[in-house]
Design a protein around this motif. Sequence first.
Motif, short mmCIF file in Angstrom:
data_model
loop_
_atom_site.label_atom_id
_atom_site.label_comp_id
_atom_site.label_asym_id
_atom_site.label_seq_id
_atom_site.Cartn_x
_atom_site.Cartn_y
_atom_site.Cartn_z
N CYS A 1 46.64 29.79 36.31
CA CYS A 1 48.10 29.79 36.34
C CYS A 1 48.64 31.21 36.46
O CYS A 1 49.58 31.48 37.22
CB CYS A 1 48.65 29.13 35.07
SG CYS A 1 48.31 27.36 34.94
N ILE A 2 48.03 32.12 35.69
CA ILE A 2 48.44 33.53 35.77
C ILE A 2 48.20 34.07 37.17
O ILE A 2 49.03 34.81 37.72
CB ILE A 2 47.66 34.36 34.73
CG1 ILE A 2 48.02 33.92 33.31
CG2 ILE A 2 47.93 35.85 34.92
CD1 ILE A 2 47.21 34.62 32.23
N ASP A 3 47.07 33.70 37.76
CA ASP A 3 46.75 34.17 39.11
C ASP A 3 47.82 33.75 40.11
O ASP A 3 48.28 34.56 40.93
CB ASP A 3 45.39 33.60 39.55
CG ASP A 3 44.22 34.32 38.93
OD1 ASP A 3 44.40 35.46 38.46
OD2 ASP A 3 43.11 33.75 38.93
N VAL A 4 48.19 32.48 40.09
CA VAL A 4 49.14 31.97 41.07
C VAL A 4 50.51 32.62 40.90
O VAL A 4 51.10 33.13 41.87
CB VAL A 4 49.27 30.43 40.96
CG1 VAL A 4 50.38 29.93 41.87
CG2 VAL A 4 47.95 29.76 41.33
N VAL A 5 51.01 32.63 39.68
CA VAL A 5 52.33 33.22 39.42
C VAL A 5 52.31 34.71 39.73
O VAL A 5 53.23 35.25 40.39
CB VAL A 5 52.76 32.97 37.96
CG1 VAL A 5 54.05 33.72 37.66
CG2 VAL A 5 52.93 31.49 37.70
N GLY A 6 51.27 35.40 39.28
CA GLY A 6 51.19 36.84 39.50
C GLY A 6 51.06 37.19 40.96
O GLY A 6 51.71 38.13 41.45
N VAL B 1 44.12 34.86 46.58
CA VAL B 1 44.32 34.45 45.19
C VAL B 1 45.15 33.18 45.12
O VAL B 1 44.82 32.23 44.40
CB VAL B 1 44.99 35.57 44.37
CG1 VAL B 1 45.30 35.09 42.95
CG2 VAL B 1 44.10 36.80 44.31
N VAL B 2 46.22 33.13 45.89
CA VAL B 2 47.12 31.98 45.87
C VAL B 2 46.39 30.69 46.25
O VAL B 2 46.58 29.64 45.62
CB VAL B 2 48.33 32.20 46.78
CG1 VAL B 2 49.16 30.93 46.92
CG2 VAL B 2 49.21 33.32 46.24
N VAL B 3 45.54 30.76 47.26
CA VAL B 3 44.85 29.55 47.73
C VAL B 3 43.63 29.20 46.88
O VAL B 3 42.98 28.18 47.12
CB VAL B 3 44.44 29.68 49.21
CG1 VAL B 3 45.66 29.91 50.08
CG2 VAL B 3 43.42 30.79 49.41
N GLY B 4 43.29 30.04 45.90
CA GLY B 4 42.22 29.71 44.97
C GLY B 4 40.86 30.25 45.31
O GLY B 4 39.87 29.92 44.64
N GLU B 5 40.75 31.09 46.35
CA GLU B 5 39.45 31.66 46.72
C GLU B 5 39.10 32.87 45.85
O GLU B 5 37.92 33.20 45.71
CB GLU B 5 39.48 32.06 48.19
CG GLU B 5 39.64 30.89 49.13
CD GLU B 5 40.00 31.32 50.54
OE1 GLU B 5 39.70 30.56 51.47
OE2 GLU B 5 40.59 32.41 50.71
N MET B 6 40.12 33.51 45.30
CA MET B 6 39.92 34.69 44.48
C MET B 6 40.79 34.62 43.24
O MET B 6 41.65 33.74 43.11
CB MET B 6 40.25 35.97 45.28
CG MET B 6 39.29 36.28 46.40
SD MET B 6 39.74 37.81 47.29
CE MET B 6 39.60 39.05 45.99
N SER B 7 40.56 35.55 42.34
CA SER B 7 41.37 35.73 41.14
C SER B 7 41.94 37.15 41.17
O SER B 7 41.44 38.01 41.89
CB SER B 7 40.52 35.53 39.89
OG SER B 7 41.25 35.83 38.72
N LEU B 8 42.98 37.39 40.41
CA LEU B 8 43.48 38.75 40.30
C LEU B 8 42.42 39.65 39.67
O LEU B 8 42.28 40.82 40.03
CB LEU B 8 44.76 38.79 39.47
CG LEU B 8 46.00 38.13 40.09
CD1 LEU B 8 47.15 38.14 39.09
CD2 LEU B 8 46.41 38.84 41.38
N ILE B 9 41.63 39.09 38.74
CA ILE B 9 40.62 39.86 38.03
C ILE B 9 39.29 39.11 38.04
O ILE B 9 39.23 37.92 37.74
CB ILE B 9 41.03 40.12 36.58
CG1 ILE B 9 42.38 40.84 36.54
CG2 ILE B 9 39.98 40.95 35.85
CD1 ILE B 9 43.05 40.82 35.19
N GLY B 10 38.22 39.80 38.41
CA GLY B 10 36.90 39.20 38.45
C GLY B 10 35.93 40.13 39.17
O GLY B 10 36.27 41.28 39.47
N PRO B 11 34.74 39.68 39.47
CA PRO B 11 33.78 40.52 40.21
C PRO B 11 34.30 40.81 41.62
O PRO B 11 34.91 39.94 42.24
CB PRO B 11 32.51 39.64 40.27
CG PRO B 11 32.71 38.59 39.23
CD PRO B 11 34.18 38.36 39.13
N ARG B 12 34.05 42.00 42.10
CA ARG B 12 34.47 42.31 43.47
C ARG B 12 33.64 41.49 44.45
O ARG B 12 32.42 41.38 44.31
CB ARG B 12 34.29 43.81 43.76
CG ARG B 12 35.40 44.65 43.20
CD ARG B 12 36.77 44.25 43.73
NE ARG B 12 36.91 44.52 45.16
CZ ARG B 12 37.75 43.87 45.97
NH1 ARG B 12 38.47 42.88 45.51
NH2 ARG B 12 37.83 44.21 47.22
#
Length: 225
Positions: free
Chosen positions: A34-39, A142-153
Amino acid sequence: MTDADFFERERPNGTLLPGTLASRRSVYPAFKRCIDVVGAVCLGLAALPFILICAWIITRDGGSAFFRQERVGRNGEVFHIWKLRTMCVDADRRLADHLAKDAQACDEWSVTQKLRLDPRVTPIGRWLRKYSVDELPQLLNVVVGEMSLIGPRPMCPDQKELYGGTAYYDLRPGMTGLWQVNDRNACSFAERAAYDTRYAEILSLRTDASIVIKTFGVVFRGTGC
């Protein structure tokens, strides 16, 4: 008790105690999404004018403003990452020629998968990389769910053999992460696995908030390459 101390503990009946790593993992990933999408939406809207200006400057050499490349995602699934193009239009040929002529650069590439003096990078590209501006289009990932704002590169498919861990595959790749706010360009590619394992162990809102704060410091210091 620190994040590193949140390892699995159980009540006598076998249920998890509140606050343990395992119990938090069952809740926080959903909240994190949720944080990822909003952010990502908020940051994307705020950064859009700046991205468009950078894109216009990049296209002045006749190439595309954006660069799309395969990356390995959660569970080993391959997706396409988006970045502002920082390299010349004939980057692949130029890299091959450079590595064939420079043994030291070839050794550096084999260990880090990067070059400190990369002949492929354009003048505007150096600035974009220095301040990580080229990563902004990944907000779409991030929005489409392939990535997160924070995680492994996210790593390329052909780099999997260099990676010595498993935590990466349990998480969404991030725009920033524990490795980036610590050694970043100062360690080998294989050493990134240790950071990913550590991040998986201390995964929490507090951890992510700390990484976000440190990321701003890294960006403002211009330590990218």
